[in-house]
Design a protein around this motif. Structure first.
Motif, PDB file in Angstrom:
ATOM      1  N   ARG A  37      -1.827  -2.744  -4.539  1.00 31.73           N
ATOM      2  CA  ARG A  37      -2.581  -1.651  -3.911  1.00 31.73           C
ATOM      3  C   ARG A  37      -3.941  -2.173  -3.454  1.00 31.73           C
ATOM      4  NH1 ARG A  37       0.117   0.571  -8.495  1.00 31.73           N
ATOM      5  NH2 ARG A  37       1.657   2.068  -7.809  1.00 31.73           N
ATOM      6  N   LYS A  38      -4.022  -2.468  -2.181  1.00 30.74           N
ATOM      7  CA  LYS A  38      -5.260  -3.033  -1.602  1.00 30.74           C
ATOM      8  C   LYS A  38      -6.185  -1.938  -1.190  1.00 30.74           C
ATOM      9  CE  LYS A  38      -2.775  -7.043   0.034  1.00 30.74           C
ATOM     10  NZ  LYS A  38      -2.294  -7.792   1.154  1.00 30.74           N
TER      11      LYS A  38
ATOM     12  N   LYS B 174       0.861  -1.183   0.000  1.00 28.63           N
ATOM     13  CA  LYS B 174       0.000   0.000   0.000  1.00 28.63           C
ATOM     14  C   LYS B 174       0.894   1.228   0.000  1.00 28.63           C
ATOM     15  CE  LYS B 174      -4.493   0.824   2.057  1.00 28.63           C
ATOM     16  NZ  LYS B 174      -5.369   0.285   1.083  1.00 28.63           N
ATOM     17  N   GLU B 175       0.354   2.331  -0.478  1.00 24.58           N
ATOM     18  CA  GLU B 175       1.077   3.594  -0.393  1.00 24.58           C
ATOM     19  C   GLU B 175       0.099   4.708  -0.064  1.00 24.58           C
ATOM     20  OE1 GLU B 175       1.515   5.402  -4.787  1.00 24.58           O
ATOM     21  OE2 GLU B 175       2.648   3.562  -4.480  1.00 24.58           O
TER      22      GLU B 175
END
Length: 106
Positions: free
Chosen positions: A105-106, A50-51
């Motif tokens: 990317r969740k 994630k970001e």
């Protein structure tokens, strides 16, 4: 982004530490280095779980990005870096070189 840590990097770091993302890393010479184990990783060894991107509270030009990371040997942690005009271009290039299939990317 979860409202619980939408405003401050520290809130997200704390939340992910509770989930086991406790490793810290530094960037040096085209490698990400685990500060505790001193193991190093190339972009291909890193998965971005994630970001999060943040703007500075008092100065919107103070931009940062928080990466939630897993490595090929099971290390899990976070990496916080500046981005935008004040970004270190070598560090930014490292994350740009993480293969697309390693971005989850969740």
């Amino acid at each position: 982004m979860n409202d619980a840590y939408a405003k401050h990097e520290k809130d997200a770091i704390d939340e992910f530490e509770k989930k086991g993302y406790t490793a810290r890393y530094r960037y040096e010479n085209d490698l990400l280095i685990n500060l505790e184990t001193h193991k190093n990783y190339k972009p291909v060894d890193v998965t971005i779980v994630k970001e999060f991107r943040y703007e500075g509270m008092s100065n919107p030009d103070d931009l940062s990005i928080l990466y939630i990371i897993e490595t090929n040997d099971g290390s899990k942690g976070t990496f916080l870096m500046a981005y935008g005009p004040s970004a270190d271009t070598d560090t930014a290039l490292f994350f740009k070189n993480v293969p697309d299939e390693n971005y989850h990317r969740k």
